[in-house]
Design a protein around this motif. Structure first.
Motif, mmCIF file in Angstrom:
data_model
loop_
_atom_site.group_PDB
_atom_site.id
_atom_site.type_symbol
_atom_site.label_atom_id
_atom_site.label_comp_id
_atom_site.label_asym_id
_atom_site.label_seq_id
_atom_site.Cartn_x
_atom_site.Cartn_y
_atom_site.Cartn_z
ATOM 1 N N SER A 10 8.494 39.768 9.613
ATOM 2 C CA SER A 10 7.360 38.947 9.259
ATOM 3 C C SER A 10 7.048 38.825 7.897
ATOM 4 N N LYS A 11 7.174 39.947 7.106
ATOM 5 C CA LYS A 11 6.906 39.926 5.926
ATOM 6 C C LYS A 11 8.371 39.345 5.051
ATOM 7 N N GLN A 14 7.833 35.648 5.560
ATOM 8 C CA GLN A 14 6.664 34.888 4.685
ATOM 9 C C GLN A 14 7.163 34.804 3.301
ATOM 10 N N ARG A 15 8.000 35.869 2.825
ATOM 11 C CA ARG A 15 8.303 35.850 1.461
ATOM 12 C C ARG A 15 9.364 34.861 1.265
ATOM 13 N N LEU A 19 5.731 31.340 3.712
ATOM 14 C CA LEU A 19 4.938 30.756 4.955
ATOM 15 C C LEU A 19 3.734 31.382 4.456
ATOM 16 N N SER A 20 2.616 30.768 5.311
ATOM 17 C CA SER A 20 1.273 31.085 5.183
ATOM 18 C C SER A 20 0.861 30.912 6.585
ATOM 19 N N ASN A 21 -0.645 31.403 6.865
ATOM 20 C CA ASN A 21 -1.272 31.275 8.152
ATOM 21 C C ASN A 21 -1.107 29.783 8.670
ATOM 22 N N ASN A 23 1.558 28.125 9.743
ATOM 23 C CA ASN A 23 3.053 27.643 9.390
ATOM 24 C C ASN A 23 3.688 28.055 10.669
ATOM 25 N N ARG A 47 12.030 26.013 9.295
ATOM 26 C CA ARG A 47 10.491 25.710 9.156
ATOM 27 C C ARG A 47 9.899 24.571 10.079
ATOM 28 N N ASP A 49 6.061 23.419 11.364
ATOM 29 C CA ASP A 49 4.723 23.525 11.465
ATOM 30 C C ASP A 49 3.969 22.880 12.637
ATOM 31 N N ASP A 61 1.110 37.505 12.459
ATOM 32 C CA ASP A 61 0.548 37.514 10.943
ATOM 33 C C ASP A 61 0.063 35.917 10.733
ATOM 34 N N ILE A 63 1.734 33.357 11.717
ATOM 35 C CA ILE A 63 2.862 32.571 11.685
ATOM 36 C C ILE A 63 3.422 32.434 13.099
#
Length: 103
Positions: A10-11, A14-15, A19-21, A23, A47, A49, A61, A63
């Motif tokens: 997950s990390k 995101q990195r 990605l953020s909340n 997505n 990706r 959304d 998290d 996502i």
């Protein structure tokens, strides 16, 4: 089908994908390559959304990780675990398939 995304994966998503909340990431099968369960096809992701006609999904998290209904053929009968271990391969996530008995 069950999708499991580990904390480290997950990390990584995101990195690497920014990605953020809210997505999302879509998993699908593509021609060429090889997986432990498919010869001539490989696992791909992008990706996305705004999923539609979701076959399976999980949220980690904030996502959304999912497979669309039109990609059911690639995952049918299997669960997917997505992990990341920088000691094994610092540039790739690790995908593990587990039989789930789905017909």
């Amino acid at each position: 089908m069950k999708i499991e995304v580990t904390d480290s994966a997950s990390k990584w998503f995101q990195r690497e994908m920014g990605l953020s909340n809210g997505n999302g990431v879509s998993f699908y099968g593509k021609v060429y390559g090889k997986t432990p369960v498919h010869e001539g096809f490989s696992l791909a992701l992008m990706r996305d959304d705004s999923p539609s006609e979701v076959y399976a999904q999980t949220n980690k998290d904030g996502i959304n990780y999912f497979v669309n209904e039109n990609d059911r053929w690639f995952f049918k009968g299997y669960d997917l675990k997505v992990d990341f271990d920088p000691k094994k391969d610092p540039e790739n996530v690790i995908y593990t398939y587990h039989e789930n008995g789905e017909l």
